[in-house]
Motif scaffolding. Sequence first.
Motif, PDB file in Angstrom:
ATOM      1  N   ARG A   1       0.853  -1.194   0.000  1.00  9.13           N
ATOM      2  CA  ARG A   1       0.000   0.000   0.000  1.00  9.13           C
ATOM      3  C   ARG A   1       0.887   1.241   0.000  1.00  9.13           C
ATOM      4  O   ARG A   1       2.062   1.168   0.358  1.00  9.13           O
TER       5      ARG A   1
ATOM      6  N   THR B   1       1.967 -11.739   6.926  1.00  9.42           N
ATOM      7  CA  THR B   1       1.144 -12.909   7.181  1.00  9.42           C
ATOM      8  C   THR B   1       1.300 -13.948   6.078  1.00  9.42           C
ATOM      9  O   THR B   1       1.595 -13.621   4.930  1.00  9.42           O
TER      10      THR B   1
ATOM     11  N   CYS C   1       1.102  -2.500   5.532  1.00 11.67           N
ATOM     12  CA  CYS C   1       0.999  -3.598   4.565  1.00 11.67           C
ATOM     13  C   CYS C   1       2.144  -4.566   4.794  1.00 11.67           C
ATOM     14  O   CYS C   1       3.154  -4.229   5.413  1.00 11.67           O
ATOM     15  N   CYS C   2       1.976  -5.761   4.275  1.00 10.31           N
ATOM     16  CA  CYS C   2       2.997  -6.790   4.469  1.00 10.31           C
ATOM     17  C   CYS C   2       4.259  -6.482   3.677  1.00 10.31           C
ATOM     18  O   CYS C   2       5.366  -6.802   4.117  1.00 10.31           O
TER      19      CYS C   2
ATOM     20  N   CYS D   1      -3.668  -7.216   7.919  1.00  3.84           N
ATOM     21  CA  CYS D   1      -2.489  -6.393   7.644  1.00  3.84           C
ATOM     22  C   CYS D   1      -1.722  -6.004   8.901  1.00  3.84           C
ATOM     23  O   CYS D   1      -0.495  -6.025   8.922  1.00  3.84           O
TER      24      CYS D   1
HETATM   25  S1  FES Z   1      -1.318  -6.274   3.442  1.00  2.00           S
HETATM   26 FE1  FES Z   1      -3.168  -6.992   4.246  1.00  2.00          FE
HETATM   27  S2  FES Z   1      -2.691  -8.944   5.053  1.00  2.00           S
HETATM   28 FE2  FES Z   1      -0.867  -8.304   4.077  1.00  2.00          FE
END
Ligand code: FES
Length: 128
Positions: free
Chosen positions: A25, A74, A33-34, A69
């Motif tokens: 993001r 995750t 975000c991941c 998130c």
């Molecule tokens: S950005 Fe939403 S779970 Fe990874």
Amino acid sequence: MSQRDKPADPKPYYEAHVFCCTNRRPAGHPRGCCAEKGGEALRDHMKSRAKALGLKNVRINNAGCLDRCELGPTLVIYPEGVWYTVPTKEDIDEVLETHLVKGGRVERLMLQPNEKLPSDRKVPTTVG
Ligand code: FES
């Protein structure tokens, strides 16, 4: 069609199917975000380590946002539907070895269904 008439599901195509969130993001998004937590490098590490370990019939894929998130980075492993938060490469190694090789669980990294925010986490502590 009633439940009774439902045909049996075929067995899973993969023994384990791993979805690693690599969603990105814009900087400053309130949920984060991941990707900003290293999700892409962690996914790459997991793929290369799985290959080096010779894991057969295990597929590791990118995923878009898994909607957890705040708890990222995750990943989720099917068919079990077990979720993990994996902040480091060492955590990835532990999930590979314990969950995918030995069929166990890495309890300290597992996400429970009711966890939405980091403050919900009740990380098991080692008694010793
Ligand atoms: S950005 Fe939403 S779970 Fe990874």
